[in-house]
Design a protein around this motif. Structure first.
Motif, PDB file in Angstrom:
ATOM      1  N   ALA A 314       0.819  -1.207   0.000  1.00  0.00           N
ATOM      2  CA  ALA A 314       0.000   0.000   0.000  1.00  0.00           C
ATOM      3  C   ALA A 314       0.852   1.255   0.000  1.00  0.00           C
ATOM      4  O   ALA A 314       0.402   2.319  -0.448  1.00  0.00           O
ATOM      5  CB  ALA A 314      -0.928  -0.002   1.211  1.00  0.00           C
ATOM      6  N   GLN A 315       2.091   1.164   0.487  1.00  0.00           N
ATOM      7  CA  GLN A 315       2.915   2.362   0.620  1.00  0.00           C
ATOM      8  C   GLN A 315       4.243   2.278  -0.129  1.00  0.00           C
ATOM      9  O   GLN A 315       4.890   3.314  -0.321  1.00  0.00           O
ATOM     10  CB  GLN A 315       3.193   2.634   2.109  1.00  0.00           C
ATOM     11  CG  GLN A 315       1.932   2.957   2.910  1.00  0.00           C
ATOM     12  CD  GLN A 315       2.218   3.072   4.385  1.00  0.00           C
ATOM     13  OE1 GLN A 315       2.942   2.253   4.942  1.00  0.00           O
ATOM     14  NE2 GLN A 315       1.656   4.095   5.018  1.00  0.00           N
ATOM     15  N   SER A 316       4.670   1.100  -0.530  1.00  0.00           N
ATOM     16  CA  SER A 316       5.995   0.955  -1.134  1.00  0.00           C
ATOM     17  C   SER A 316       5.909   0.110  -2.401  1.00  0.00           C
ATOM     18  O   SER A 316       4.961  -0.658  -2.600  1.00  0.00           O
ATOM     19  CB  SER A 316       6.975   0.305  -0.151  1.00  0.00           C
ATOM     20  OG  SER A 316       7.117   1.113   1.011  1.00  0.00           O
ATOM     21  N   ILE A 317       6.926   0.270  -3.235  1.00  0.00           N
ATOM     22  CA  ILE A 317       7.044  -0.486  -4.475  1.00  0.00           C
ATOM     23  C   ILE A 317       8.404  -1.165  -4.515  1.00  0.00           C
ATOM     24  O   ILE A 317       9.377  -0.671  -3.947  1.00  0.00           O
ATOM     25  CB  ILE A 317       6.869   0.422  -5.715  1.00  0.00           C
ATOM     26  CG1 ILE A 317       7.901   1.564  -5.673  1.00  0.00           C
ATOM     27  CG2 ILE A 317       5.461   0.983  -5.790  1.00  0.00           C
ATOM     28  CD1 ILE A 317       7.889   2.449  -6.901  1.00  0.00           C
ATOM     29  N   PRO A 318       8.519  -2.321  -5.171  1.00  0.00           N
ATOM     30  CA  PRO A 318       9.828  -2.992  -5.286  1.00  0.00           C
ATOM     31  C   PRO A 318      10.685  -2.304  -6.353  1.00  0.00           C
ATOM     32  O   PRO A 318      10.350  -2.310  -7.537  1.00  0.00           O
ATOM     33  CB  PRO A 318       9.461  -4.421  -5.692  1.00  0.00           C
ATOM     34  CG  PRO A 318       8.147  -4.284  -6.400  1.00  0.00           C
ATOM     35  CD  PRO A 318       7.428  -3.119  -5.765  1.00  0.00           C
ATOM     36  N   LEU A 374       9.582   9.504   5.614  1.00  0.00           N
ATOM     37  CA  LEU A 374       9.482   8.371   6.526  1.00  0.00           C
ATOM     38  C   LEU A 374       8.041   8.130   6.992  1.00  0.00           C
ATOM     39  O   LEU A 374       7.724   7.048   7.488  1.00  0.00           O
ATOM     40  CB  LEU A 374      10.391   8.583   7.728  1.00  0.00           C
ATOM     41  CG  LEU A 374      11.896   8.413   7.465  1.00  0.00           C
ATOM     42  CD1 LEU A 374      12.706   8.838   8.666  1.00  0.00           C
ATOM     43  CD2 LEU A 374      12.202   6.971   7.072  1.00  0.00           C
ATOM     44  N   ASP A 375       7.171   9.140   6.839  1.00  0.00           N
ATOM     45  CA  ASP A 375       5.761   8.921   7.169  1.00  0.00           C
ATOM     46  C   ASP A 375       5.160   7.826   6.303  1.00  0.00           C
ATOM     47  O   ASP A 375       4.193   7.156   6.715  1.00  0.00           O
ATOM     48  CB  ASP A 375       4.967  10.214   6.981  1.00  0.00           C
ATOM     49  CG  ASP A 375       5.347  11.268   8.019  1.00  0.00           C
ATOM     50  OD1 ASP A 375       6.005  10.895   9.024  1.00  0.00           O
ATOM     51  OD2 ASP A 375       5.017  12.454   7.824  1.00  0.00           O
ATOM     52  N   HIS A 376       5.720   7.647   5.088  1.00  0.00           N
ATOM     53  CA  HIS A 376       5.205   6.620   4.169  1.00  0.00           C
ATOM     54  C   HIS A 376       6.020   5.343   4.223  1.00  0.00           C
ATOM     55  O   HIS A 376       5.816   4.436   3.405  1.00  0.00           O
ATOM     56  CB  HIS A 376       5.223   7.162   2.731  1.00  0.00           C
ATOM     57  CG  HIS A 376       4.494   8.454   2.576  1.00  0.00           C
ATOM     58  ND1 HIS A 376       3.115   8.544   2.596  1.00  0.00           N
ATOM     59  CD2 HIS A 376       4.954   9.731   2.421  1.00  0.00           C
ATOM     60  CE1 HIS A 376       2.749   9.812   2.443  1.00  0.00           C
ATOM     61  NE2 HIS A 376       3.853  10.547   2.343  1.00  0.00           N
ATOM     62  N   ASP A 377       6.940   5.256   5.167  1.00  0.00           N
ATOM     63  CA  ASP A 377       7.787   4.069   5.300  1.00  0.00           C
ATOM     64  C   ASP A 377       7.935   3.726   6.774  1.00  0.00           C
ATOM     65  O   ASP A 377       9.005   3.876   7.375  1.00  0.00           O
ATOM     66  CB  ASP A 377       9.158   4.324   4.669  1.00  0.00           C
ATOM     67  CG  ASP A 377       9.901   3.036   4.339  1.00  0.00           C
ATOM     68  OD1 ASP A 377       9.534   1.994   4.896  1.00  0.00           O
ATOM     69  OD2 ASP A 377      10.832   3.085   3.524  1.00  0.00           O
ATOM     70  N   PRO A 378       6.847   3.239   7.400  1.00  0.00           N
ATOM     71  CA  PRO A 378       6.890   3.006   8.857  1.00  0.00           C
ATOM     72  C   PRO A 378       7.902   1.930   9.254  1.00  0.00           C
ATOM     73  O   PRO A 378       8.472   2.003  10.349  1.00  0.00           O
ATOM     74  CB  PRO A 378       5.458   2.559   9.180  1.00  0.00           C
ATOM     75  CG  PRO A 378       4.890   2.095   7.868  1.00  0.00           C
ATOM     76  CD  PRO A 378       5.533   2.923   6.824  1.00  0.00           C
TER      77      PRO A 378
END
Length: 848
Positions: A314-318, A374-378
């Motif tokens: 939901a927040q990250s992509i490979p 970092l708000d999108h990468d907890p």
């Protein structure tokens, strides 16, 4: 030439003597006494421009030296070839004499003679004179913190100022006339000399060449940045090299050089992407950072599935795959992904920004406050908080226009934030590693392609039929060139015979694999013509010559080198003989059933592609259960031992008895290769084998050592067809013979339990015998062979082989072979030493 100057030892006011000014460089004098170089300082001191002096005898400038004419004094000293210092008087351009102290240093000339490098100091002068102004400029250079030195064409020191003397730590008298490697032996001096050689050869300057130096008698190591440029005379010919060095030991430069020096020896030791990435991480911890990761993009494929096809969160992509990681903590608490796994990052993050912009991200104090990426990468936020990450550098890894990934440098327990110098060091490390990573990427890509091509071109299943049991191994080289062009094949032939072949193509890589495919296909095509081994190799040699000549005529295409070696053997289980010919290839090994190994004395022949045929075949009688071993030279040759030693070792390895052919094949390769274990390419090792010992290639993966060349090994254990499988009879040249032949064939088929084939075989035998009687010559012989199929052979003494043609509607000719071809599964003809054989083959149901 350049206007350089420096204080000589003892310059200044002598005790009770005249005032001596600073020494300045005045010129270069050739071995023949003519002036080759004239500096601006010399012009001001003597009042003569370079145009009036260069190319003319130097003796004309001198007035006298004691009682002897100056020219004679100069010639005498020049003949000695030793440095000298003395007082001379030079004619000024206005006619008066100028007294000076002159120092002459010999220097090597292009023609092998001795030129002279001159520096001088005026004994008198006024502060307002041009000579005094030049001397003042030279004195300033002498006091500057820049080392200046001059080296002749043999790279021997002919002049240096005081700063350079202090940097070297060696007295001037020890430096003059010697190379840097003579006064400072070691790798650093060799690197300095190599840089000066490049300058002399190319004329291009070398700027900011960093090196480390330990001056004699000093405990500390100093770091210097040196620049070199070539000095040319007025005629354009080089005179030597000028070196300018600056001490950069302060401000962390020494530490930076130490890290880069260590990186140069530790990064890129192999052509493996993962290993190279890990080397970068290991070098950087703890010298630069507490935690380092190397993450590579899809431009360096590390997995079977492209990153773009992996599911995003939901927040990250490979975006990356982890290729290397190192930390001051052995448990790697900072790392969220192990090596080989996909690394997920937010779409808007420093990682993706570095990848897109190709510029480094420098964050001395890592901002973890709300509102950042970092708000999108907890997950990363929690790891940062748990491990105390506080300073961050992200460097792009790029080489030859391709972005390969990023290197991430982090500090945790080291409380000092990264500085701009640390950023420069990280970028230098990244640049060094990028070239090694790109080399590894390119090598891996080409090797993978070559292996895939080779897998498709090598046989996937080999069967020796009723003639032989087969076992084989193929090991591609582990060397930089990648796979080579070795190949092997087993080709079924009519009459229950089988052809065995091993070849070795020149070169490595894709071109060699492609050439191997061409030659293997050509051998199979020629084998279908059922040619004797010597004729087959002759046709193969001629074919390669024609292909090479055809490609050479295309100016827009650089053809790969086609050629190699080959050994071709045909084994006949009925006659229990093997006919062999070779073209520059190692001889086969024959292992008797009791384990005795021999290498038959076969004519070696010339390699394929030279056009130097003919070749020669040799027939060998073999007992049932003998082993024929064909192999490539990679099995028996190495840099440490010649082929005779290799053949001796191979004979010992093959002499084992009481073992299966598969086990013998594995043991031979393990014995003949080096001792350092590795896992061979499972897809190619044991590429194909026949018989009950066969199995999946991966199950027979062989543990063996890196090889300097490809290794191919083909073992064939011979079988023999018994009397109950072969029947033959001689036929009279009489029309009634046809009926006798049909009757004989029907009787043998009944004895073999093949009554259902009697009608078909009678028709085939009738047509073949009729053709032999009508068109052949000499005695006629019928032979029936029963193995996995039924073979009907009719031989005669004529050497003209028949061919199938369309019969005319009302004609009588051409129908016989048409009938044979329609009834048989296969048919054909081949020449023999005594004539020819025409044969037809019928497949038998399993268990017949």
């Amino acid at each position: 030439m350049a206007d350089l100057g420096g204080m000589a030892p003892g310059s200044g006011r002598g005790a009770g003597g005249p005032e001596v000014g600073p020494f300045v460089v005045v010129g270069v004098i050739r071995a023949d006494g003519t002036v080759a170089g004239w500096t601006r300082a010399a012009e001001d001191m003597v009042g003569r421009p370079a145009g009036d002096v260069v190319g003319r005898p130097a003796g004309r400038l001198l007035m006298s030296a004691g009682d002897a004419p100056a020219a004679e004094t100069w010639s005498a000293r020049a003949r000695d070839g030793e440095p000298w210092t003395g007082m001379i008087e030079v004619r000024h351009g206005e006619g008066h004499g100028v007294r000076m102290i002159c120092h002459a240093s010999p220097m090597s000339a292009e023609n092998g003679g001795t030129d002279w490098f001159l520096s001088a100091a005026e004994l008198s002068g006024t502060p307002s004179s041009p000579a005094a102004e030049a001397a003042t400029q030279a004195a300033l250079l002498a006091r500057a913190p820049i080392g200046l030195s001059f080296w002749d064409l043999d790279l021997r020191c002919v002049w240096l100022n005081g700063t350079a003397e202090r940097q070297d730590g060696a007295p001037r008298r020890q430096r003059m006339g010697r190379r840097v490697t003579e006064t400072h032996p070691g790798s650093e001096a060799e690197a300095v000399e190599a840089a000066m050689v490049r300058v002399l050869d190319s004329g291009a300057p070398v700027v900011d060449h960093a090196y480390q130096w330990i001056a004699p008698g000093r405990p500390e190591q100093r770091a210097y940045s040196c620049s070199y440029f070539r000095l040319d005379g007025e005629d354009g010919r080089p005179l030597g090299v000028c070196a300018m060095s600056v001490d950069i030991s302060g401000s962390g430069a020494r530490e930076r050089l130490a890290v880069l020096s260590e990186a140069g020896t530790r990064i890129g030791t192999t052509l493996d992407v993962i290993n190279t990435a890990q080397e970068l991480a290991d070098v950087s911890v703890p010298l630069l950072a507490d935690y380092v990761t190397v993450d590579l993009a899809d431009s360096v494929p590390l997995g079977n599935e492209p990153l773009g096809r992996l599911a995003a969160t939901a927040q990250s992509i490979p975006v990356f795959r982890r290729a290397g990681v190192a930390s001051i903590h052995s448990a790697l608490p900072e790392s969220l992904w192990p090596v080989g796994e996909a690394v997920f990052v937010p779409p808007s993050s420093p990682f993706t920004n570095v990848l897109a912009s190709r510029t480094s991200h420098f964050e001395p104090v890592l901002d973890t406050s709300p509102g950042t990426w970092l708000d999108h990468d907890p997950d990363r936020a929690r790891a940062i908080a748990a491990t105390g990450m506080h300073s961050l550098i992200i460097v792009p890894l790029q080489a030859r226009g391709t972005v390969l990934g990023v290197a991430v440098f982090v500090r945790t327990e080291n409380l000092a934030p990264f500085t701009r110098d640390d950023l420069l060091l990280a970028e230098d490390l990244g640049a060094r590693a990028s070239l090694s990573l790109d080399n590894a990427r390119r090598y891996t890509r080409e090797r993978t392609a070559a292996l895939a091509l080779q897998r498709s071109l090598l046989p996937h299943y080999l069967s020796g039929g009723s003639a032989v049991e087969i076992a084989s191994r193929y090991l591609p080289t582990d060397m930089r060139e990648g796979v080579g062009g070795d190949w092997f094949d087993v080709i079924p032939l009519p009459g229950a015979r089988v052809a065995l072949v091993v070849g070795d193509v020149v070169g490595h890589g894709l071109a060699a694999a492609a050439t191997m495919g061409q030659l293997r296909t050509a051998v199979r095509t020629l084998a279908d013509m059922d040619l004797p081994p010597d004729e087959l190799l002759a046709h193969l040699d001629e074919l390669v010559v024609h292909l090479t000549e055809g490609d050479a005529g295309n100016q827009n295409f650089t053809a790969p080198v086609m050629g190699g070696t080959c050994v071709y053997a045909v084994y006949d289980p009925v006659g229990r003989c093997c006919t062999v010919a070779r073209a520059g290839h190692p001889p086969p090994a024959i292992v008797s059933p009791d384990g005795r190994v021999t290498f038959p004395d076969l004519p070696p022949g010339t390699p394929i592609g030279l056009g130097l045929a003919p070749f020669e075949s040799v027939e060998l009688a073999l007992e049932p259960g003998s082993v024929i071993a064909l192999y490539s030279d990679g099995l028996v040759e190495s840099r440490e031992a010649d082929i005779d030693t290799g053949l001796e070792r191979l004979g010992a390895a093959l002499s084992r008895t009481g073992t299966s052919l598969e086990d013998l094949c594995a043991e031979v390769v393990a014995t003949m290769t080096a001792h350092t274990p590795r896992v061979a390419d499972a897809a190619l090792d044991g590429a194909a084998s026949g018989g009950p010992a066969s199995g999946p290639a991966s199950a027979r993966a062989l543990t063996t050592a890196p090889s300097e060349d490809d290794v191919a090994l083909l073992l064939a254990r011979t079988r023999a067809l018994g009397p109950d499988q072969v029947a033959s009879c001689d036929l009279r040249r009489d029309p009634t013979t046809v009926a006798e032949a049909r009757s004989y064939a029907a009787g043998r088929l009944a004895a073999w339990g093949l009554d259902h084939l009697v009608g078909t075989v009678e028709l085939i035998v009738s047509e073949l015998v009729t053709n032999a009687l009508r068109h052949g010559a000499g005695p006629v012989r019928l032979r029936l062979i029963r193995h996995s199929s039924l073979v009907c052979e009719v031989s005669d003494a004529d050497n003209s082989t028949p061919r199938l043609r369309r019969p005319r509607a009302l004609g009588e000719g051409g129908w016989g072979l048409l009938v044979v071809s329609s009834l048989a599964d296969r048919w054909g003809s081949r020449l023999t030493p005594d004539g020819k054989i025409v044969w037809a083959e019928l497949e038998l149901p399993p268990g017949s």
